[in-house]
Write a protein that holds these residues in place. Structure first.
Motif, short mmCIF file in Angstrom:
data_model
loop_
_atom_site.label_atom_id
_atom_site.label_comp_id
_atom_site.label_asym_id
_atom_site.label_seq_id
_atom_site.Cartn_x
_atom_site.Cartn_y
_atom_site.Cartn_z
N GLY A 1 55.16 58.13 -62.29
CA GLY A 1 55.27 56.60 -61.99
C GLY A 1 54.71 56.55 -60.69
N SER A 2 54.65 57.12 -59.68
CA SER A 2 54.51 56.82 -58.86
C SER A 2 52.71 55.96 -58.43
N THR B 1 62.51 58.94 -56.52
CA THR B 1 60.62 58.12 -57.18
C THR B 1 61.39 57.10 -57.72
N ILE B 2 60.11 56.55 -58.97
CA ILE B 2 61.01 55.64 -59.85
C ILE B 2 61.48 56.28 -61.21
N GLU B 3 61.30 57.59 -61.37
CA GLU B 3 61.50 58.58 -62.83
C GLU B 3 63.14 58.55 -62.11
N GLN C 1 65.24 47.44 -62.02
CA GLN C 1 65.15 47.49 -63.00
C GLN C 1 65.02 46.69 -63.95
N THR D 1 57.27 41.81 -64.11
CA THR D 1 56.33 43.04 -64.08
C THR D 1 55.58 42.36 -65.77
N THR E 1 54.60 47.96 -60.15
CA THR E 1 56.16 47.70 -60.17
C THR E 1 56.82 48.91 -60.03
N PRO E 2 56.64 49.78 -59.91
CA PRO E 2 57.19 51.66 -58.76
C PRO E 2 57.75 51.00 -57.86
N THR F 1 60.68 51.67 -65.83
CA THR F 1 61.21 53.53 -65.45
C THR F 1 59.48 54.22 -64.71
N GLY F 2 58.62 53.54 -65.00
CA GLY F 2 57.09 54.53 -64.86
C GLY F 2 56.65 55.47 -65.69
#
Lengths: 162, 776
Positions: free
Chosen positions: A36-37, A75-77, A89, A98, A104-105, B21-22
């Protein structure tokens, strides 16, 4: 020479063996498969790799993995609670903040760090807090809207709690 | 209650959850088992003959699996058109720019692949090189390609009407020459490609704007049948025209996979991504315009030189497209256009946001502005006087169907307070400027000009739409789902979209040429309408009524005016299947084009060039700091005629994004060179707008309801990215009294102008600084 380290990411502990030059971003993406990053430049110019370390927004491409030991990495997760999205989010979707989604993340993580410190940011506060996150699609306007909206949602969620 | 249930609402972005959400995967996020990592050795020379390549030391490095060189390039060269196939997707005998691909290497990890590059021995014989348009076109200049000894790879000569006679009738004639620099797209996602050759088929994942275009080019280059290449759906982290073509990394990853029998991923660095995918053409443009005293244009002559780099890429479109834009903004019966696309020993230039249109618009609009000033006319009035209208047939024979140009201009002028401000704030170093433009919605791509789609149903009444529609972030998928939901009478949650995959979805032109809403969403609309007809026929039998009397909303089909007489779509589907009747919607939207119209072929620039035109206008207010040369944009008002706003928030987002791009081009962006070597290929050195530079924006969506568009919709906001450039330049002129001819308006350029050292308005400035204390 490689070092065995433990990384605490989104509440989970991961044991990894990494060479000392490996960045946190590389380990997150390539070893932990937390993709995600994003890697947008690998030199701290774009902000796509922003994560939180002990609540502070940090560029994971400029942070060595060994430096992040024994610290809380988000992290975004790690933002959503199951299917319930974090207010930022949710706000990014509602405000159409987005587009291609690649920044976005990082944008959201910078926004989370801002709202932790300042739950009622002004537009200027938002501009400054996201100043090191680049976006090429949106022109930022909807991203500003989303952060302001998220602050409002966060306040509403807090007020609704018994 | 609105006429529509879904269309026109700010529906949530279809791919929103995956993106916040990645979870959404981009190419670099893919890590299939057994994957090798690839790296590319690139030319350090702008122009050189390759004498020999020795990869033996690299192959001997533990961890290196395979290498590939130009000696193995056996397929067709790459070119956007059959007539422009000039690029082998790895250098064979010559390199033509710094960064050109020479050897590909795949290893177990990226560090090893990188190390292997240092062990490859390449002997070059450097050749004389040309870097600028003038150098390249000079008599006796070294040629990049044997077939083009003067380095002009494509040219266009067109005249509509009688331009000489037109100029003779003009009361005033004005000529200006403008220049723009090469630009970088800087998509947030650096380019990456993953290829996996398995069981005789090549699987490809890469950021793209058309899976079908990618498949065709790779099948040509690799000698594979079309159905042996499967380009998969993958998120694309921004395109802006720069992900349209097939890149050498694609061919190299494919070859490395074919040779190693493993998946191979190549991820380009930011620098490689800027230097070796595509850039925007630098241009020199001369505009001569003749008008009557009241500002009515009677003749115009455009001459365009486009510096395009080492290969042809989309060169013919870059010089040809602006012609379509120019004739569809300001009416002018006598129009002459000459374009030259020039090879240079620099990176390859292709499509970027409006293609050559953005550069030409800047020239077109600034020239008109000055013509107005010469004649003592108002900047808005001269535009309104010449603005094209709905129903008008343009000089080339192309017809304008819907048109909101006049409305966008009027509303922008009014809501920005333009007329109350213009010329009145120079004592504050503040000024306002205005610009307007048109944009085509798709163009002739032969059999690929149209888009097809299918709709199938599931037994719970939900539907799956299959469309080749491509979404690089704009919201095209959301628009497609909204339109399908509206037409089928289903809530959006009941629709799943399968898109942009060569094995799973039908033909689509791709998300370039501003065609996605007008053509691709239209294909989905046609398929949904076909499914709706089938549903209504069966529902009418069940309800014992005429299909024409039925409406569908929220999963229920009912008789208009008597909602009690109804049947659920789910039930209609069950009944149909029980009776052995299939319900599958299919449709195609093919715009009504002249399929013989060509960008550059002599005499072929006539007939319908696009299915619809969209229009927009922008007013900008700036303040100039006379001590630092900095321009601050205080405020922007922008109006775009998008036919119908299928999703207003999504459309506003497009508009704001285009503004940011245009502001960058007007004020900040430009690639800086030392010969063939670029000096600013990073996001720190290549400056584009950050959160700090983005001004407040007032967005106005004008709905002209196009007769052909899905629910009347056209493309959203591309005109804005053009119009904002001239509006900004004109605003700076209003603020400090200096008219610039060269982009970008950097602080250094502004200061030079204030000191009288900059080429402006066709000549060096003369004491503009003196005006500092002049009264308004």
């Amino acid at each position: 020479m490689k070092t065995a380290i433990t990384l605490r990411v989104n509440g989970d502990a991961y044991d990894v063996v990494v060479p000392p030059q490996r960045t946190l971003l590389e380990v997150l993406r390539d070893k932990l498969l937390l993709t995600g990053s994003k890697q947008g430049c690998d030199k701290g110019d774009c902000g796509c790799c922003t994560v939180l370390i002990d609540g502070e927004a940090v560029l994971s491409c400029l942070t060595l993995a060994v430096e992040a030991q024994e610290r809380d990495i988000t992290t975004i997760e790690g933002l959503a609670d199951g299917d319930v999205l974090h207010p930022l989010q949710e706000a990014f979707i509602r405000a159409w903040a987005t587009q291609c989604g690649f920044c976005t993340p990082g944008m959201i993580m910078s926004g989370v760090a801002l709202l932790e410190k300042n739950p009622t940011p002004s537009l200027d506060d938002v501009r400054r807090a996201l100043g090191s996150n680049l976006c090429r699609c949106t022109g930022y306007v909807k991203i500003f809207d989303a952060v302001i909206l998220a602050a409002q949602m966060q306040r509403e969620r807090a007020a609704a709690q018994p | 209650m609105s006429e529509f249930a879904v269309v026109g609402t700010n529906a949530r972005k279809y791919d929103g959850v995956e993106k916040v959400t990645g979870a959404g995967k981009y190419t670099a996020d893919l890590n299939p088992p057994g994957m090798l990592l690839g790296r590319i050795l690139r030319s350090p020379h702008p122009h050189a003959r390759i004498v020999c390549i020795d990869v033996s030391r690299a192959l001997a490095l533990p961890g290196v699996k395979v290498c590939v060189t130009g000696a193995e390039y056996a397929g067709m060269k790459f070119g956007v058109f059959p007539s422009t196939r000039d690029q082998s997707l790895i250098a064979i005998d010559k390199v033509r720019y710094v960064g050109e691909e020479v050897v590909g290497v795949a290893a177990f990890d990226e560090d090893t692949a990188e190390e292997a590059l240092d062990l490859i021995d390449v002997e070059y014989e450097p050749l004389p090189a040309v870097f600028t348009i003038d150098e390249a076109m000079k008599e006796g200049a070294p040629a990049l390609h044997e077939a083009f000894p003067n380095n002009v790879g494509a040219e266009l000569h067109t005249e509509y009407g009688d331009v000489e006679a037109g100029f003779r009738r003009a009361d005033h004639v004005r000529q200006d020459t403008f220049t723009t620099t090469a630009l970088a797209h800087c998509q947030m996602e650096p380019y990456a490609v993953l290829c996996h050759y398995q069981n005789g088929r090549l699987n490809v994942w890469a950021p793209n704007t058309s899976v079908f275009a990618r498949r065709r080019a790779l099948s040509n280059a690799l000698g594979l049948e079309l159905n042996q290449v499967h380009v998969h759906k993958i998120y694309t982290g921004g395109a802006f025209g720069g992900r349209s073509e097939t890149f050498p990394a694609d061919w190299i990853a494919a070859m490395l996979s074919m040779k190693s029998n493993r998946p191979v991923k190549i991820g380009l660095s930011r620098e490689e991504s800027i230097m070796t995918t595509r850039q925007k053409h630098e241009m020199r443009i001369t505009v001569k315009s003749g008008a009557k005293k009241d500002g009515t244009l009677v003749a115009r002559h455009f001459q365009v030189w486009a510096g395009g780099g080492a290969y042809m890429s989309t060169g013919p479109i870059a010089i040809g497209w602006p012609l379509a834009m120019i004739e569809s903004t300001f009416r002018c019966p006598n129009l002459k256009y000459e374009g030259y696309r020039v090879y240079t020993n620099r990176p390859i230039c292709g499509a970027m946001r409006g293609h050559g249109g953005q550069q030409l618009h800047f020239a077109d609009s600034c020239n008109l502005e000055r013509l107005a000033q010469d004649l003592g006319l108002d900047a808005v009035d001269i535009r309104l006087r010449n603005a094209v209208q709905a129903g008008e047939v343009l000089p080339s024979g192309s017809k304008i169907t819907s048109c909101g140009l006049t409305e966008t201009l009027q509303r922008v002028a009014e809501e920005s307070g333009f007329r109350n401000k213009v010329g009145r704030q120079r004592h504050l170093s503040r000024g306002v400027g205005i610009g307007c433009s048109s944009m085509i919605n798709g163009f002739n791509m032969g059999a690929r000009s149209g888009s097809q789609a299918y709709v199938k149903f599931n037994e719970d009444g939900s539907a799956t739409v299959f469309s080749g529609i491509n979404d690089t972030g704009q919201g095209n998928e959301t628009a497609a789902v909204q339109v399908a939901a509206e037409e089928l009478g289903l809530p959006m949650e009941k629709i799943r979209l399968v898109s942009s995959d060569t094995d799973l979805t039908p033909q689509d032109p791709g998300s370039y040429s501003m065609s996605s809403t007008f053509i691709s969403v239209n294909g989905v609309y046609q398929a949904a309408a076909d499914a709706r007809r089938q549903l209504f026929k069966l529902a009418a039998e069940h309800l014992e009524c005429n299909p024409e009397d039925l409406v569908a909303r929220n999963g229920v089909i009912s008789v208009q005016g008597s909602p009690g007489t109804s049947v659920a779509i789910e039930k209609v589907i069950w009944r149909a299947w029980q009776r052995g009747k299939e319900i599958v919607g299919s449709g195609i939207y093919m715009p009504k084009l002249n399929l013989k119209r060509d960008w550059i072929a002599p005499g072929m620039q006539t007939g319908q060039v696009t299915g619809a035109y969209s229009f927009g206008a922008v007013a900008v207010e700036v303040e100039v700091n006379r001590d630092t040369g900095e321009v601050t944009i205080l405020d922007i008002t922008a109006a775009h005629d998008l036919g119908r706003a299928l999703n207003p928030k999504a459309a506003e987002g497009q508009l704001e994004g285009f503004l940011a791009f245009g502001i960058g081009q007007a004020l900040y962006e430009g690639l800086v060179w030392d010969g063939g070597m670029n000096l600013n290929p990073t996001l720190l050195d290549y400056k584009y707008p950050t959160t700090q530079e983005m001004p407040p924006v007032k967005s106005i969506l004008v709905e002209s309801i196009d007769p052909e568009g899905p629910f009347g919709a056209k493309e959203a906001a591309e005109t804005i990215g053009l119009a904002v450039i001239s509006a900004t330049v004109n605003a700076v002129a209003d603020a400090i009294g200096v008219q610039f001819n060269d982009l970008p308006l950097t602080p250094a350029r502004i200061l030079r102008a204030l000191e009288g050292k900059e080429r402006v308005n066709g000549a060096k400035t003369n004491g503009a600084r003196k005006k500092r204390n002049a009264s308004p």
